[in-house]
Motif scaffolding. Structure first.
Motif, PDB file in Angstrom:
ATOM      1  N   ALA A 187     103.998   9.187 -62.038  1.00 48.61           N
ATOM      2  CA  ALA A 187     103.854   7.527 -62.169  1.00 48.61           C
ATOM      3  C   ALA A 187     102.530   7.198 -62.354  1.00 48.61           C
ATOM      4  CB  ALA A 187     104.938   6.910 -62.143  1.00 48.61           C
ATOM      5  N   TRP A 208     102.978   2.174 -53.690  1.00 41.61           N
ATOM      6  CA  TRP A 208     102.504   2.604 -54.980  1.00 41.61           C
ATOM      7  C   TRP A 208     101.489   2.090 -55.417  1.00 41.61           C
ATOM      8  CZ3 TRP A 208     106.230  -2.396 -57.199  1.00 41.61           C
ATOM      9  CH2 TRP A 208     107.505  -1.593 -56.888  1.00 41.61           C
ATOM     10  N   CYS A 255     107.826  -1.513 -66.811  1.00 45.20           N
ATOM     11  CA  CYS A 255     107.419  -0.335 -66.867  1.00 45.20           C
ATOM     12  C   CYS A 255     108.421   1.299 -66.820  1.00 45.20           C
ATOM     13  CB  CYS A 255     106.845   0.576 -65.739  1.00 45.20           C
ATOM     14  SG  CYS A 255     107.742  -0.041 -64.388  1.00 45.20           S
ATOM     15  N   TRP A 256     109.926   0.287 -66.826  1.00 43.07           N
ATOM     16  CA  TRP A 256     111.088   1.420 -67.124  1.00 43.07           C
ATOM     17  C   TRP A 256     111.568   2.231 -68.161  1.00 43.07           C
ATOM     18  CZ3 TRP A 256     110.595  -3.925 -64.877  1.00 43.07           C
ATOM     19  CH2 TRP A 256     110.453  -4.654 -66.078  1.00 43.07           C
ATOM     20  N   TYR A 307     106.429  -0.074 -72.696  1.00 42.17           N
ATOM     21  CA  TYR A 307     105.348  -0.219 -72.023  1.00 42.17           C
ATOM     22  C   TYR A 307     104.428   0.489 -72.477  1.00 42.17           C
ATOM     23  CZ  TYR A 307     103.075  -0.004 -67.299  1.00 42.17           C
ATOM     24  OH  TYR A 307     102.863  -0.180 -65.844  1.00 42.17           O
ATOM     25  N   GLU A 333     112.316   4.814 -65.282  1.00 46.68           N
ATOM     26  CA  GLU A 333     111.501   5.308 -64.072  1.00 46.68           C
ATOM     27  C   GLU A 333     111.108   6.075 -63.153  1.00 46.68           C
ATOM     28  OE1 GLU A 333     110.875   0.629 -61.256  1.00 46.68           O
ATOM     29  OE2 GLU A 333     113.066   1.780 -62.511  1.00 46.68           O
ATOM     30  N   ARG A 353     108.825   9.800 -65.853  1.00 48.02           N
ATOM     31  CA  ARG A 353     107.319   9.742 -66.314  1.00 48.02           C
ATOM     32  C   ARG A 353     106.663  10.678 -65.382  1.00 48.02           C
ATOM     33  NH1 ARG A 353     106.084   3.820 -63.324  1.00 48.02           N
ATOM     34  NH2 ARG A 353     107.881   4.032 -61.642  1.00 48.02           N
TER      35      ARG A 353
END
Length: 386
Positions: free
Chosen positions: A77, A130, A276-277, A281, A349, A352
């Motif tokens: 991700a 992150w 984002c999950w 997105y 999530e 990705r």
């Protein structure tokens, strides 16, 4: 992972990341905000290109090496890629640390060399690290990694942005923790843009708010590890496509992952929208319309125009596309986008993966991203990759 040789090059003056596609221009954001939401940008160092230009004749074969997306067999991700002095450098969200990868081939960027440049440390960024990004700032001659992490383990509300500085001019060396760029701000996804003419460092990031969800802030920086009080909000979730994927435990009003892209003097800021999950997105764009990159122009909200349609979204069985970065091919003739996507609408999530592909620009200098390429499509390696 299906691949052959592939490698991408990032130009010395390519600023942060951004994306575009077929966009319809909407109204200017017209938003001002208190000194609570910042956004930054950064540049990259001059590279000593070892690529020689050859005149291709009938006896000179053209490089037809190809690869297929995704580049990663494991989740990757928030990918960030830059090309410098013969290597692609990449980062991704790894949660427990910041690991820097490098390779001469884009197709095996996450299978090449790697070093851990920061590990979870009590009292600093502990876990939940992150979206790291790597930027070179010419005025200091150093590389900087911007990321975010929780100050207190498992307490999301302590998530803060922080900065690492290289100890030398080698991006693949040791880094020092310089501090949280705003110790009191609950925000993520910091990026930077450096204007060499005015020696100004701008930043952009995603701030959490109770009334508008996640918003994009723009700010100047006092130094590479300190955000100034000069801040404006340039985007908030306004359109339906910026608010999709709501869950009981998650707010889908999302503008995050900002990245700057400068092409032929035209500056854009791209960002990710919706959860984002989710399969929804996607990428949006805010266009800079000012006359130059002076503080007076860049920090004037009237000079930022938000586009009303997304510029990159799910297609060709690739879903949840977003959190992108941009880099140049080794010979500097192509601009590429790196982004994460999901193989199924419900991958979530943990599903990705990293994708890359070339982009184009329209006559106004705005990026045209097209659609995510299918996992079955063969993609020519970046121009100049050996």
């Amino acid at each position: 992972m299906k691949r052959t040789l592939a490698c991408l090059c990032l130009a010395a003056t390519l600023l942060a990341t951004s994306c575009t596609g077929n966009t319809d221009t909407g109204d200017t954001t017209g938003e001002s905000t208190p000194l609570t939401d910042p956004t930054v940008a950064v540049t990259q160092p001059e590279t000593d290109s070892e690529t020689e230009t050859e005149t291709l004749g009938e006896d000179v074969p053209v490089n037809t090496a190809t690869f297929q997306n995704p580049l990663s067999e494991t989740p990757a991700a928030d990918p960030f890629v830059v090309y410098h002095d013969g290597y692609y450098y990449a980062l991704r969200t790894e949660y427990w640390n910041v690991r820097l990868y490098r390779s001469k081939s884009i197709s095996n960027i996450l299978d090449g060399e790697s070093i851990v440049v920061y590990e979870s440390t009590s009292g600093k960024a502990e876990i939940g690290i992150w979206a790291p990004e790597l930027h070179y700032i010419p005025s200091t001659g150093r590389w900087y990694i911007y990321a975010c992490g929780m100050q207190t383990a498992n307490d999301f509300w302590t998530m803060r942005m922080f900065c690492l500085e290289s100890k030398t001019d080698d991006p693949f060396g040791e880094y020092e923790f310089k501090g949280f760029t705003d110790p009191d701000l609950h925000a993520i996804d910091q990026t930077v843009f450096y204007d060499e003419k005015t020696d100004t460092l701008y930043t952009a990031y995603s701030q959490f708010t109770s009334d508008r969800g996640q918003i994009i802030m723009l700010a100047t920086m006092e130094n590479p590890w300190t955000i100034s009080d000069n801040r404006i909000r340039i985007s908030h979730p306004k359109y339906t496509w910026e608010k999709l994927g709501a869950r009981d435990d998650k707010d889908s009003r999302v503008n995050e992952g900002p990245i700057f892209l400068c092409h032929d003097g035209k500056l854009s800021l791209l960002y990710s929208a919706s959860g984002c999950w989710s399969e929804y997105y996607c990428l949006g764009l805010v266009e800079f319309t000012g006359s130059d990159f002076s503080t007076e122009q860049v920090m004037n909200l009237d000079n930022w125009k938000k586009h009303s349609q997304s510029v990159f979204a799910a297609a060709n069985d690739v879903y949840g596309v977003g959190h992108c970065s941009f880099f140049l091919s080794p010979d500097g003739s192509e601009t590429w986008i790196a982004y994460h996507g999901m193989p199924t609408p419900d991958a979530g999530e943990e599903g990705r993966y990293m994708y890359v592909q070339p982009i184009a620009f329209d006559e106004d200098g705005l990026p045209v991203l097209g659609e995510p390429k299918s996992r079955d499509e063969l993609i020519n390696v970046p121009s100049g990759e050996k």
